[in-house]
Design a protein around this motif. Structure first.
Motif, PDB file in Angstrom:
ATOM      1  N   SER A  48       0.803  -1.225   0.000  1.00 21.51           N
ATOM      2  CA  SER A  48       0.000   0.000   0.000  1.00 21.51           C
ATOM      3  C   SER A  48       0.839   1.280   0.000  1.00 21.51           C
ATOM      4  CB  SER A  48      -0.947  -0.005   1.193  1.00 21.51           C
ATOM      5  OG  SER A  48      -0.212   0.039   2.395  1.00 21.51           O
ATOM      6  N   LEU A  49       2.145   1.164  -0.102  1.00 21.93           N
ATOM      7  CA  LEU A  49       2.993   2.353  -0.128  1.00 21.93           C
ATOM      8  C   LEU A  49       2.788   3.118  -1.430  1.00 21.93           C
ATOM      9  CD1 LEU A  49       6.418   0.993   1.202  1.00 21.93           C
ATOM     10  CD2 LEU A  49       4.744   2.373   2.436  1.00 21.93           C
ATOM     11  N   PRO A  50       2.690   4.449  -1.353  1.00 19.90           N
ATOM     12  CA  PRO A  50       2.605   5.222  -2.589  1.00 19.90           C
ATOM     13  C   PRO A  50       3.937   5.159  -3.339  1.00 19.90           C
ATOM     14  CG  PRO A  50       2.768   6.680  -0.690  1.00 19.90           C
ATOM     15  CD  PRO A  50       2.642   5.278  -0.154  1.00 19.90           C
ATOM     16  N   THR A  51       3.875   5.186  -4.653  1.00 23.15           N
ATOM     17  CA  THR A  51       5.084   5.191  -5.477  1.00 23.15           C
ATOM     18  C   THR A  51       5.426   6.627  -5.837  1.00 23.15           C
ATOM     19  OG1 THR A  51       4.610   3.006  -6.387  1.00 23.15           O
ATOM     20  CG2 THR A  51       6.118   4.395  -7.645  1.00 23.15           C
ATOM     21  N   VAL A  52       6.672   6.977  -5.608  1.00 21.22           N
ATOM     22  CA  VAL A  52       7.171   8.317  -5.938  1.00 21.22           C
ATOM     23  C   VAL A  52       8.169   8.166  -7.082  1.00 21.22           C
ATOM     24  CG1 VAL A  52       8.453  10.316  -5.081  1.00 21.22           C
ATOM     25  CG2 VAL A  52       6.841   9.128  -3.575  1.00 21.22           C
ATOM     26  N   LEU A  53       7.945   8.945  -8.140  1.00 23.87           N
ATOM     27  CA  LEU A  53       8.838   8.914  -9.299  1.00 23.87           C
ATOM     28  C   LEU A  53       9.842  10.053  -9.176  1.00 23.87           C
ATOM     29  CD1 LEU A  53       9.656   7.794 -12.067  1.00 23.87           C
ATOM     30  CD2 LEU A  53       7.891   9.273 -13.079  1.00 23.87           C
ATOM     31  N   VAL A  54      11.106   9.683  -9.125  1.00 26.02           N
ATOM     32  CA  VAL A  54      12.216  10.626  -9.032  1.00 26.02           C
ATOM     33  C   VAL A  54      13.177  10.299 -10.168  1.00 26.02           C
ATOM     34  CG1 VAL A  54      14.214  11.285  -7.626  1.00 26.02           C
ATOM     35  CG2 VAL A  54      12.012  10.901  -6.538  1.00 26.02           C
ATOM     36  N   VAL A  55      13.708  11.330 -10.830  1.00 22.72           N
ATOM     37  CA  VAL A  55      14.688  11.104 -11.896  1.00 22.72           C
ATOM     38  C   VAL A  55      16.061  11.531 -11.413  1.00 22.72           C
ATOM     39  CG1 VAL A  55      13.144  11.230 -13.874  1.00 22.72           C
ATOM     40  CG2 VAL A  55      14.073  13.324 -12.930  1.00 22.72           C
ATOM     41  N   ALA A  56      17.079  10.859 -11.928  1.00 20.09           N
ATOM     42  CA  ALA A  56      18.463  11.181 -11.552  1.00 20.09           C
ATOM     43  C   ALA A  56      19.341  11.066 -12.787  1.00 20.09           C
ATOM     44  CB  ALA A  56      18.946  10.239 -10.455  1.00 20.09           C
ATOM     45  N   PRO A  77       3.484  16.470 -11.264  1.00 15.60           N
ATOM     46  CA  PRO A  77       2.323  16.031 -12.055  1.00 15.60           C
ATOM     47  C   PRO A  77       2.303  16.706 -13.428  1.00 15.60           C
ATOM     48  CG  PRO A  77       1.655  16.533  -9.813  1.00 15.60           C
ATOM     49  CD  PRO A  77       3.085  16.986  -9.948  1.00 15.60           C
ATOM     50  N   GLY A  78       2.063  15.915 -14.463  1.00 16.02           N
ATOM     51  CA  GLY A  78       2.007  16.428 -15.825  1.00 16.02           C
ATOM     52  C   GLY A  78       3.359  16.623 -16.484  1.00 16.02           C
ATOM     53  N   GLU A  79       4.430  16.317 -15.782  1.00 13.37           N
ATOM     54  CA  GLU A  79       5.786  16.519 -16.285  1.00 13.37           C
ATOM     55  C   GLU A  79       6.358  15.183 -16.752  1.00 13.37           C
ATOM     56  OE1 GLU A  79       9.157  19.474 -14.499  1.00 13.37           O
ATOM     57  OE2 GLU A  79       8.569  17.832 -13.190  1.00 13.37           O
ATOM     58  N   ARG A  80       7.036  15.201 -17.881  1.00 12.32           N
ATOM     59  CA  ARG A  80       7.737  14.000 -18.336  1.00 12.32           C
ATOM     60  C   ARG A  80       9.057  13.887 -17.562  1.00 12.32           C
ATOM     61  NH1 ARG A  80       9.797  14.175 -22.970  1.00 12.32           N
ATOM     62  NH2 ARG A  80       9.554  16.387 -23.363  1.00 12.32           N
ATOM     63  N   PRO A  81       9.574  12.666 -17.382  1.00 15.55           N
ATOM     64  CA  PRO A  81      10.829  12.511 -16.631  1.00 15.55           C
ATOM     65  C   PRO A  81      11.972  13.359 -17.179  1.00 15.55           C
ATOM     66  CG  PRO A  81       9.786  10.386 -16.916  1.00 15.55           C
ATOM     67  CD  PRO A  81       8.992  11.367 -17.736  1.00 15.55           C
ATOM     68  N   GLU A  82      12.106  13.422 -18.485  1.00 17.52           N
ATOM     69  CA  GLU A  82      13.198  14.201 -19.071  1.00 17.52           C
ATOM     70  C   GLU A  82      13.031  15.691 -18.776  1.00 17.52           C
ATOM     71  OE1 GLU A  82      12.652  10.385 -21.220  1.00 17.52           O
ATOM     72  OE2 GLU A  82      11.286  12.024 -20.721  1.00 17.52           O
ATOM     73  N   VAL A 102      19.390   2.913 -16.561  1.00 21.07           N
ATOM     74  CA  VAL A 102      18.942   1.856 -15.662  1.00 21.07           C
ATOM     75  C   VAL A 102      18.021   2.516 -14.640  1.00 21.07           C
ATOM     76  CG1 VAL A 102      20.873   2.099 -14.040  1.00 21.07           C
ATOM     77  CG2 VAL A 102      19.814  -0.146 -14.348  1.00 21.07           C
ATOM     78  N   PHE A 103      17.326   1.736 -13.833  1.00 21.61           N
ATOM     79  CA  PHE A 103      16.490   2.358 -12.815  1.00 21.61           C
ATOM     80  C   PHE A 103      16.650   1.641 -11.481  1.00 21.61           C
ATOM     81  CE2 PHE A 103      13.741  -0.964 -14.402  1.00 21.61           C
ATOM     82  CZ  PHE A 103      13.071  -1.424 -13.293  1.00 21.61           C
ATOM     83  N   ALA A 104      16.329   2.384 -10.428  1.00 18.24           N
ATOM     84  CA  ALA A 104      16.317   1.825  -9.081  1.00 18.24           C
ATOM     85  C   ALA A 104      14.867   1.734  -8.628  1.00 18.24           C
ATOM     86  CB  ALA A 104      17.105   2.725  -8.134  1.00 18.24           C
ATOM     87  N   SER A 105      14.571   0.697  -7.865  1.00 20.61           N
ATOM     88  CA  SER A 105      13.258   0.513  -7.256  1.00 20.61           C
ATOM     89  C   SER A 105      13.515   0.139  -5.806  1.00 20.61           C
ATOM     90  CB  SER A 105      12.503  -0.596  -7.997  1.00 20.61           C
ATOM     91  OG  SER A 105      11.234  -0.799  -7.439  1.00 20.61           O
ATOM     92  N   HIS A 106      13.076   1.019  -4.889  1.00 23.30           N
ATOM     93  CA  HIS A 106      13.433   0.818  -3.485  1.00 23.30           C
ATOM     94  C   HIS A 106      12.273   1.200  -2.569  1.00 23.30           C
ATOM     95  CE1 HIS A 106      16.105   0.436  -0.037  1.00 23.30           C
ATOM     96  NE2 HIS A 106      15.529   1.522   0.431  1.00 23.30           N
ATOM     97  N   ALA A 107      11.962   0.347  -1.619  1.00 24.29           N
ATOM     98  CA  ALA A 107      10.909   0.623  -0.643  1.00 24.29           C
ATOM     99  C   ALA A 107      11.505   1.286   0.587  1.00 24.29           C
ATOM    100  CB  ALA A 107      10.193  -0.660  -0.252  1.00 24.29           C
ATOM    101  N   LEU A 136      10.732   4.923  -7.297  1.00 21.24           N
ATOM    102  CA  LEU A 136      11.097   4.446  -8.626  1.00 21.24           C
ATOM    103  C   LEU A 136      11.949   5.544  -9.230  1.00 21.24           C
ATOM    104  CD1 LEU A 136      10.810   2.257 -10.776  1.00 21.24           C
ATOM    105  CD2 LEU A 136       8.809   3.497 -11.630  1.00 21.24           C
ATOM    106  N   MET A 137      13.212   5.218  -9.572  1.00 20.64           N
ATOM    107  CA  MET A 137      14.150   6.247  -9.999  1.00 20.64           C
ATOM    108  C   MET A 137      14.913   5.832 -11.249  1.00 20.64           C
ATOM    109  SD  MET A 137      17.105   8.211  -7.793  1.00 20.64           S
ATOM    110  CE  MET A 137      18.144   6.777  -7.539  1.00 20.64           C
ATOM    111  N   PRO A 138      14.477   6.336 -12.422  1.00 21.03           N
ATOM    112  CA  PRO A 138      15.285   6.128 -13.619  1.00 21.03           C
ATOM    113  C   PRO A 138      16.572   6.943 -13.531  1.00 21.03           C
ATOM    114  CG  PRO A 138      13.121   7.072 -14.172  1.00 21.03           C
ATOM    115  CD  PRO A 138      13.244   7.040 -12.685  1.00 21.03           C
ATOM    116  N   LEU A 139      17.676   6.329 -13.958  1.00 13.39           N
ATOM    117  CA  LEU A 139      18.959   7.014 -14.013  1.00 13.39           C
ATOM    118  C   LEU A 139      19.323   7.219 -15.479  1.00 13.39           C
ATOM    119  CD1 LEU A 139      21.511   8.056 -12.431  1.00 13.39           C
ATOM    120  CD2 LEU A 139      22.504   5.803 -12.920  1.00 13.39           C
ATOM    121  N   TYR A 140      19.575   8.461 -15.824  1.00 14.59           N
ATOM    122  CA  TYR A 140      19.988   8.817 -17.177  1.00 14.59           C
ATOM    123  C   TYR A 140      21.489   9.068 -17.185  1.00 14.59           C
ATOM    124  CZ  TYR A 140      15.075   9.617 -18.393  1.00 14.59           C
ATOM    125  OH  TYR A 140      13.740   9.454 -18.626  1.00 14.59           O
ATOM    126  N   LEU A 141      22.097   8.935 -18.350  1.00 14.93           N
ATOM    127  CA  LEU A 141      23.494   9.307 -18.552  1.00 14.93           C
ATOM    128  C   LEU A 141      23.513  10.602 -19.346  1.00 14.93           C
ATOM    129  CD1 LEU A 141      24.975   5.874 -19.697  1.00 14.93           C
ATOM    130  CD2 LEU A 141      24.854   6.806 -17.374  1.00 14.93           C
TER     131      LEU A 141
END
Length: 137
Positions: free
Chosen positions: A5-13, A47-52, A76-81, A88-93
């Motif tokens: 039941s944890l909310p998912t937070v999308l963070v980009v790095a 909200p409404g923003e693309r990861p890039e 690659v991405f990280a997924s961590h509780a 949920l954190m996609p990692l870009y180069l």
């Protein structure tokens, strides 16, 4: 709260990579959760923003640099509780940007060879990304 039941937070790095093959990491400032730990720059996707778009905005705010979307490569991405949310954190180069990298919101910056990244204490979500970078670079 159960893990389901944890909310998912999308963070980009991003792993900014300089001409010498070093990766930029930033020290989390005092007063923030996980203060004093080293992380890959980035931040929450609004909200409404693309990861890039979020990453381009965050890099301008945090580091004072301009990055073009076509210079961001999903890696690659990280997924961590964590206790209260799931990250949920996609990692870009990124190897190209305009401007001088400056710590605007962090307590410090370090350009680090991939083989030395594990010498820096990082948040649990960032740690697994180090091996991927070490293997790539």
């Amino acid at each position: 709260m159960t893990a389901a039941s944890l909310p998912t937070v999308l963070v980009v790095a991003v792993a900014l990579i300089d001409v010498d093959g070093r990766v930029l990491i930033a020290k989390r400032p005092e007063g923030k959760k996980l203060a004093g730990l080293w992380e890959f720059p980035g931040g929450k996707v609004e909200p409404g923003e693309r990861p890039e778009q979020a990453l381009i905005r965050e890099l301008k705010e945090e580091l004072g640099i301009d990055v073009s979307e076509n210079c961001l490569s999903p890696f690659v991405f990280a997924s961590h509780a964590y206790d209260s949310f799931h990250l949920l954190m996609p990692l870009y180069l990124c190897r190209r940007w305009d401007g001088v990298v400056t710590a605007r919101e962090h307590d410090g910056l370090a350009w680090v060879k991939p083989s030395k990244l594990s010498d820096y204490p990082m948040p649990p979500a960032d740690e697994p990304l180090v091996a991927w970078l070490r293997d790539l670079l």
